[in-house]
Design a protein around this motif. Structure first.
Motif, PDB file in Angstrom:
ATOM      1  N   MET A 172      20.533  72.715 -23.765  1.00 46.35           N
ATOM      2  CA  MET A 172      19.912  74.042 -23.769  1.00 46.35           C
ATOM      3  C   MET A 172      19.474  74.443 -22.360  1.00 46.35           C
ATOM      4  O   MET A 172      19.598  75.606 -21.972  1.00 46.35           O
ATOM      5  CB  MET A 172      18.705  74.011 -24.721  1.00 46.35           C
ATOM      6  CG  MET A 172      18.019  75.344 -24.874  1.00 46.35           C
ATOM      7  SD  MET A 172      19.099  76.567 -25.656  1.00 46.35           S
ATOM      8  CE  MET A 172      18.109  78.024 -25.476  1.00 46.35           C
ATOM      9  N   THR A 173      18.974  73.460 -21.605  1.00 46.04           N
ATOM     10  CA  THR A 173      18.516  73.728 -20.238  1.00 46.04           C
ATOM     11  C   THR A 173      19.649  74.323 -19.411  1.00 46.04           C
ATOM     12  O   THR A 173      19.449  75.264 -18.653  1.00 46.04           O
ATOM     13  CB  THR A 173      18.066  72.415 -19.578  1.00 46.04           C
ATOM     14  OG1 THR A 173      17.361  71.659 -20.548  1.00 46.04           O
ATOM     15  CG2 THR A 173      17.196  72.663 -18.379  1.00 46.04           C
ATOM     16  N   PHE A 232      22.633  75.572 -20.669  1.00 50.47           N
ATOM     17  CA  PHE A 232      23.200  76.728 -21.358  1.00 50.47           C
ATOM     18  C   PHE A 232      22.431  78.011 -21.045  1.00 50.47           C
ATOM     19  O   PHE A 232      23.017  79.050 -20.766  1.00 50.47           O
ATOM     20  CB  PHE A 232      23.211  76.444 -22.855  1.00 50.47           C
ATOM     21  CG  PHE A 232      23.681  77.584 -23.693  1.00 50.47           C
ATOM     22  CD1 PHE A 232      25.015  77.936 -23.721  1.00 50.47           C
ATOM     23  CD2 PHE A 232      22.776  78.311 -24.449  1.00 50.47           C
ATOM     24  CE1 PHE A 232      25.446  78.990 -24.500  1.00 50.47           C
ATOM     25  CE2 PHE A 232      23.197  79.366 -25.230  1.00 50.47           C
ATOM     26  CZ  PHE A 232      24.535  79.717 -25.262  1.00 50.47           C
ATOM     27  N   SER A 233      21.097  77.914 -21.063  1.00 52.03           N
ATOM     28  CA  SER A 233      20.294  79.118 -20.881  1.00 52.03           C
ATOM     29  C   SER A 233      20.498  79.724 -19.496  1.00 52.03           C
ATOM     30  O   SER A 233      20.242  80.906 -19.290  1.00 52.03           O
ATOM     31  CB  SER A 233      18.816  78.813 -21.123  1.00 52.03           C
ATOM     32  OG  SER A 233      18.363  77.867 -20.201  1.00 52.03           O
ATOM     33  N   GLY A 234      20.975  78.924 -18.545  1.00 52.25           N
ATOM     34  CA  GLY A 234      21.181  79.438 -17.199  1.00 52.25           C
ATOM     35  C   GLY A 234      22.384  80.358 -17.065  1.00 52.25           C
ATOM     36  O   GLY A 234      22.508  81.079 -16.083  1.00 52.25           O
TER      37      GLY A 234
END
Lengths: 306, 251, 256
Positions: C28-29, C31-33
């Motif tokens: 998620m860390t 991906f969210s970027g």
């Protein structure tokens, strides 16, 4: 005999501070070798030099016949290191810690997975394989660190204060595992400031103080050379009385005055007890065998654990 | 009230130790953004189509956005830390302070931070010549309102959820709001359906009011509607924060 | 290419392997970027762009898309190289444990650079696919935008790793921001260099991000010139210097 570790005049300086002041060492294969000394004696600095993560400031050092400055990487590939503070990878699980560490040593993924399972079994952490590292107890983390150090099947295992900070039960588990390794022929080099640990595990040890080696030998040899067979400990209600070295004549070889008690070094405790009772009127009397603690006291004038 | 001030004092004491690091960005950020957006980008934005110079358009938007950002940052990690990592809130609750005081003390502190940043910002705006009305002075209380409209619900979330929530919070809520709430371009450019979402954000309400204040000519009913909507966020946020704090701290 | 080549020739690829292990769970860390540059493209490009019109004959969204691609590669690389490396170096003791194995400071510096570059590249690819779908890639040269993004990521990853070894506390990250934000705003991201007075133009030309943006923009718009190899050489050079500094500093910090 081939010396696994060979040091002459080994020195380590940090700026103007001398941590290790010219020591000579020879450790042979299959031996369990200990550095005994208080905090700041230079044990960890010596261990880091042997672990090839701290270049010596002077003297010669050969590890497995190689030069740690030139061949550090090759040497480290054959060592296992248990550092003083755990350096486990908190972002990984218990098993992943072992797997990736094995990969650092160049093991294949398949081999290292098998090896990780065996090692988790060995340190009794199989049930925690998929757990994160953070919630493990201090003893479990220590065992995992030991397992990690064994992943490359090292010829030499370096342990810097392996049981400091553990509760008595956890210490015994660690000792048991180390003892098994020793039986398998792994060379153990450890530092400790616990005399019981040194007596339990070490075939031979050096007493370090102020960056130098104060004495060397097996635990028994050291006790025989630097202490008497028995010690009579006297405790008093108030201050311990001042007495001279020859207050008991031939019966007592040496007297140590500690803040809370008086130690009388003798070869015949049973004979000394009634005499001491009559002359000094102590509150309590204890006769015990000499230990490495006494050796250390004799050599440095200080106790090991403050 | 007195107890809330004590909780507030704690945060101020911490801030007094680290303010030097933040002041640099507090002063620099508005000047940099205004120079880059207002002057640099402004030189290529067509005035006739927008109806006003881009600097005048973007300046109040950035002012509202800064209030949001300061409030969001100061209500996320610090609140989580006070509960989980440093546990200052537990220490405070061991004194006569109660949960309501902790919430109030923290919001007072966030207000202070917002106030400092916004005043620096207004000074920069004045220097850039982007203030055209005395109503602009009212952006100061407005920025506090915007700040609280974010600080209250976010501190509720920070108290309630784990720190993993911060990454999506900032990347999927705060950042898009910064870019799509009328800060950099009129929301009428956004297609219907999405535009209504923009209207519903507290930031758009803040931006729109701030723009009317700095350009002059706010209308009473529109302004009241914005203020009422922002107040609603504050009230619900505080209510949620008290519930979340109590759930995590008093067990 | 670049740090990947270095990593595969040293033991640096093992750090890459470790990071993949970690991020398999924390995806998620990363991906969210992906979304930040896209949000910028829609907001500034399509929202504000309406009021800008064309720049040098190019529509505004297409003009800023390559800049956002370069910024995405920069941000992904710098963020990873500074924050993560700093944490592992000062708090996590991750490198201490690695140096007890055959790994050395070079492997750490190269491996982490490769990873940071990879993260920048991921963001660049994600953005590129979207931008191409929106018609922002106007030439077959555009295919070179991805290798260009790798060079950009390499330059910033190397510098980031070098800088990370000098950071002493989380407060020092404010200083990183003080450099990054103006670079993002003033390196020709949102408007052409001609907006500045001549003297300032020369300052902007030495900004690493300006070189990154010029390089990527040349490819997506198909205006390839002799400046491209110069831009690339500059970015490669700062990356190499950064890695060399990091290697020395890490040896000094870890091998004491």
């Amino acid at each position: 005999m081939d010396a696994l570790i060979h040091a002459r005049g080994l020195t380590k300086q940090f700026g103007s501070i001398t941590a290790v002041a010219g020591i000579d060492l020879d450790v042979t294969r299959g031996e369990a070798f200990g550095f005994l000394g208080p905090n700041g004696a230079g044990k960890s600095s010596t261990m880091r030099m042997i672990g090839c993560v701290s270049p010596p400031s002077g003297g010669t050092l050969r590890i497995l016949g190689l030069d740690p400055v030139k061949d550090g990487s090759a040497i480290r590939g054959r060592l296992g290191v248990v550092p003083q503070a755990d350096t486990l990878d908190n972002e990984l699980t218990v098993k992943e810690n072992l797997v990736i560490y094995g990969r650092y040593f160049g093991l294949s993924r398949a081999d290292v997975r098998k090896r990780a399972d065996e090692l988790l079994e060995f340190v009794q952490l199989s049930e925690r394989a998929d757990s994160k590292v953070e919630p493990l107890s201090g003893g479990m983390k220590r065992r995992l660190t030991i397992a990690r150090a064994l992943v490359n099947d090292p010829e030499v295992l370096l342990l810097d204060e392996p049981t400091t900070g553990l509760d008595p039960q956890a210490r015994h588990v660690v000792w048991d595992r180390l003892f098994r390794l020793k039986q398998r022929g792994v060379t153990l080099i450890l530092t400790t400031h616990y005399m019981d640990e040194a007596e339990q595990l070490c075939d031979r040890l050096v007493v370090m103080d102020g960056g130098t080696i104060a004495a060397e030998g097996s635990p028994l040899e050291l006790i025989r050379e630097y202490s008497t067979r028995e010690v009579v400990e006297l405790r008093f209600a108030g201050e311990a009385p001042e007495i001279g070295e020859d207050a008991f004549g031939d019966l007592v070889q040496r007297v140590e005055v500690l803040p809370d008690r008086l130690l009388l070094y003798t070869d015949d405790g049973d004979a000394l007890v009634p005499v001491a009772h009559e002359r000094l009127h102590p509150q309590s009397v204890l006769v015990r065998r000499s230990t490495l603690e006494d050796v250390f006291l004799r050599l440095t004038g200080r106790t090991l654990v403050d | 009230m007195e107890y809330s001030l004590r909780a507030y004092e704690y945060w101020l004491t911490v801030y007094r130790r680290v303010w030097r690091g933040t002041i640099m960005t507090s002063v620099l950020n508005p000047v940099l953004y205004l120079a880059a957006m207002g002057i640099g980008l402004g030189s290529i934005v067509k005035k006739q189509q927008l109806g006003l110079p881009y600097l005048d358009f973007v300046a109040p938007g950035l002012l509202a956005a800064v209030s949001m950002q300061v409030a969001a940052v100061e209500s996320s990690f610090p609140v989580r830390g006070a509960i989980k990592w440093n546990r200052q809130y537990f220490a405070m609750l061991a004194t006569p302070l109660r949960v309501g005081h902790l919430v109030a003390g923290h919001l007072l502190y966030v207000s202070t931070r917002v106030l400092v940043s916004v005043c620096l910002y207004l000074a920069a705006l004045a220097a850039f010549g982007a203030l055209h009305s005395w109503y602009a002075i009212l952006t100061i209380p407005l920025s506090l309102l915007i700040g609280l409209a974010f600080a209250a619900p976010i501190s509720a979330l920070s108290a309630y959820a784990d720190e993993e929530v911060f990454n999506p919070l900032f990347r999927f809520i705060v950042m898009p709001m910064f870019l799509f709430s009328g800060t950099f371009f009129p929301v009428t450019r956004i297609p219907h359906g999405l535009r209504e979402i923009a209207y519903a954000t507290p930031l758009w309400n803040g931006v729109d009011l701030a723009r009317h204040l700095t350009l002059g000519g706010p209308t009473l009913w529109r302004s009241l509607a914005h203020v009422a909507y922002l107040l609603l966020w504050v009230v619900v946020g505080v209510w949620l924060a008290r519930i979340a704090y109590r759930k995590k701290l008093v067990t | 290419m670049t740090a990947f080549a270095l990593a595969s020739r040293t033991r640096g690829h093992l750090l890459f392997e470790r990071n993949i292990m970690v991020y398999r769970r924390a995806w998620m860390t990363i991906f969210s970027g992906f979304f930040e540059p896209l949000f910028y493209l829609f907001s500034m490009g399509y929202g504000l762009g309406h009021f800008v019109g064309k720049i040098h004959g190019v529509s505004y969204p297409h003009y800023i898309a390559p800049a956002l691609l370069a910024s995405a590669a920069m941000n992904g690389a710098v963020y990873d190289a500074t924050t993560n490396v700093f944490w592992k170096l000062r708090y996590g003791k991750v490198y201490d444990s690695m140096l007890a194995t055959p790994l050395g400071p070079v492997d750490v510096a190269v491996g982490e650079t490769a990873w940071a570059q990879f993260r920048g590249l991921l963001y660049a690819i994600g953005f590129m696919v979207t931008a191409a779908a929106l018609g922002a890639v106007q030439s077959w040269w555009g295919l070179l935008a991805l290798p260009a993004a790798m060079v950009v990521g390499f330059g910033f990853a190397g510098v980031g790793i070098g800088v990370a070894t000098f950071l002493r506390s989380w407060q020092d990250f404010e200083l990183v921001q003080v450099v990054l934000l103006p670079m993002f705003l003033f390196s020709g991201t949102f408007y052409p260099l001609s907006v500045y007075p001549t003297v300032l133009q020369w300052f902007v030309r030495v900004s690493p991000l300006y070189n990154a943006i010029s390089l990527v923009r040349s490819f997506t718009l198909g205006h390839v010139t002799w400046y491209c190899p110069l831009n690339a050489a500059y970015l490669l050079a700062i990356g190499v210097v950064g890695i060399a500094v990091a290697r020395r500093r890490m040896a000094g910090l870890l091998l004491t």
